[in-house]
Design a protein around this motif. Structure first.
Motif, short mmCIF file in Angstrom:
data_model
loop_
_atom_site.label_atom_id
_atom_site.label_comp_id
_atom_site.label_asym_id
_atom_site.label_seq_id
_atom_site.Cartn_x
_atom_site.Cartn_y
_atom_site.Cartn_z
N TYR A 222 0.99 -1.25 -0.11
CA TYR A 222 -0.09 -0.13 0.00
C TYR A 222 0.86 1.19 0.00
O TYR A 222 2.10 1.16 0.22
N VAL A 223 0.12 2.21 -0.28
CA VAL A 223 0.80 3.75 -0.25
C VAL A 223 -0.23 4.57 0.42
O VAL A 223 -1.46 4.55 -0.12
N SER A 224 0.14 5.40 1.25
CA SER A 224 -0.65 6.48 2.10
C SER A 224 -0.06 7.98 1.59
O SER A 224 1.30 8.17 1.77
N PHE A 225 -1.06 8.61 1.39
CA PHE A 225 -0.79 10.04 1.22
C PHE A 225 -1.53 10.94 2.11
O PHE A 225 -2.62 10.92 2.16
N LYS A 226 -0.77 11.45 3.24
CA LYS A 226 -1.29 12.23 3.90
C LYS A 226 -1.13 13.85 4.03
O LYS A 226 -0.03 14.18 3.84
N LEU A 227 -2.21 14.59 3.52
CA LEU A 227 -2.29 15.97 3.16
C LEU A 227 -3.19 16.73 4.12
O LEU A 227 -4.61 16.33 4.04
N ASN A 228 -2.75 17.56 4.80
CA ASN A 228 -3.76 18.53 5.56
C ASN A 228 -4.61 17.65 6.51
O ASN A 228 -4.18 17.04 7.23
N ASP A 229 -6.09 17.80 6.27
CA ASP A 229 -6.89 16.83 6.99
C ASP A 229 -7.48 15.74 6.13
O ASP A 229 -8.61 15.24 6.35
N MET A 230 -6.65 15.05 5.37
CA MET A 230 -7.13 14.28 4.39
C MET A 230 -6.06 12.94 4.32
O MET A 230 -4.89 13.61 4.49
N GLU A 231 -6.52 11.79 4.13
CA GLU A 231 -5.72 10.83 3.69
C GLU A 231 -6.02 9.85 2.87
O GLU A 231 -7.20 9.38 2.65
N LEU A 232 -5.42 9.61 1.48
CA LEU A 232 -5.72 8.65 0.56
C LEU A 232 -4.84 7.46 0.81
O LEU A 232 -3.42 7.62 0.86
#
Length: 373
Positions: A222-232
């Protein structure tokens, strides 16, 4: 149990996660979102089983709950409201009451344990973490995403390659007809490893990235992208990416220098005269000009234009798929001049900016098409 939130803040939150809600799916549960209230924080989850999105918002609440409600109906209700405080109340008969100063709306909900489990990535020795500026990542996607394959025969080519190397972070996409190789030198990695991120995740991220820093966490799956108040979070494509370096020619000794947008404008006009089957345009290259031509024999239409250039090499006639060359030039339109590196009418052509942008290297590759003899 009750809680409340501002309608416009809630709308922004929902707008971030709604892209993960499928419009048509045999699994009806995926048309819902999971609402979780815990310790004064509302977290909303959505997934299509390929990507998962979650976003959070601080709210006024004294209790904790988890419920699953219809995604688009809830989003449409909140989006239709003016800037106001929205009160939520959970009833015992599995009803969610939504109340404002002027209205009252009711939704049915189901238990949270029926919602698919959202993957989580815990920081450990098996996770590789980087920080990247959101605008840098968006620029990489903007330059490369168009060349991802749509053919399911080779799943790895349906994603973007993230290749960590000594020079920085390299992004590669190809569909077999064209290839884009984009290097960001700002990211100094301490590993040499490849990860393939699926097109769906790239598409969603491209719409939400801004200039702020984000954290990216890679695992083997998996890969997680965490930005501001959101995560994909998305599952990586498990197949090995093709050996793209082997198709980049080394013997392209002829150089054609041309103004990008002059050539692009000409290609757009010549596309009006290409046939729907071949979409072919012909370049007749001389030392100071390119004659660009196209012909649609079926309707008896043809076009021809002259574009000034600087060319070092033998005279050449070479054909390209007009859609592919238009795509490439469109994604190079913010560079004033480009260079075509050629060898022969049947060999891959390298296309690069004359002047690269700071701390980046961009190279595009295009396969020619055969001309009728």
């Amino acid at each position: 149990m009750e809680f409340k939130a501002n309608s416009k803040e809630l709308e922004k939150l929902l707008a971030k996660i709604i892209p993960a809600v499928p419009t048509r799916t045999p699994m009806q549960i995926l048309e819902n979102i999971l609402l979780e209230v815990e310790n004064g924080v509302l977290t909303v989850y959505a997934t299509d089983l390929e990507i998962s999105l979650k976003s959070f918002l601080n709210i006024a609440s004294d209790e904790n709950i988890k419920i699953v409600i219809p995604a688009r109906l809830f989003y449409d209700i909140i989006k239709s409201l003016k800037d106001t405080t929205v009160h939520f109340k959970i009833n015992g008969n599995k009803r969610l009451e939504i109340t404002t100063e002027k209205g009252k709306y009711t939704l049915s909900y189901i238990d949270a344990d029926e919602f698919p489990e959202i993957p989580t990535i815990n920081t450990s020795n098996d996770v590789y973490e980087i920080s990247i500026n959101g605008q840098d990542l968006k620029s990489a996607f903007d330059k490369t995403a168009f060349a991802m394959s749509k053919e399911e025969i080779r799943p790895a080519m349906m994603g973007t390659l993230f290749e960590f190397c000594d020079e920085g972070l390299r992004f590669v996409t190809t569909d077999g007809h064209r290839l884009v190789n984009y290097l960001n030198k700002n990211i100094k990695a301490d590993i040499n490893k490849q990860y393939v991120v699926p097109e769906r995740a790239v598409s969603v991220l491209s719409k939400v990235l801004d200039e702020k820093e984000l954290k990216v966490y890679f695992t083997n799956s998996y890969v997680s992208f965490k930005l501001n108040d959101m995560e994909l979070i998305t599952r990586l494509i498990a197949q090995k990416y093709p050996e793209y370096k082997s198709v980049i020619p080394l013997e392209n000794e002829y150089a054609l220098r041309v103004k990008t947008n002059e050539l692009l404008d000409s290609i757009k006009r010549m596309m009006l005269f290409t046939t729907s089957t071949t979409r072919r345009v012909k370049f007749s290259i001389d030392s100071e000009q390119i004659i660009i031509s196209a012909e649609d024999i079926d309707i008896g239409a043809a076009g021809e234009e002259e574009v000034k250039c600087e060319y070092r090499g033998e005279k050449m006639e070479i054909g390209f798929n007009s859609t592919y060359i238009n795509d490439i030039l469109s994604h190079l339109s913010d560079y004033d001049e480009i260079i075509f590196k050629l060898h022969s009418p049947t060999k891959a052509v390298i296309i690069e900016p004359v002047e690269q942008k700071e701390n980046t290297d961009l190279m595009m590759l295009l396969m020619p098409v055969r001309l009728n003899t």
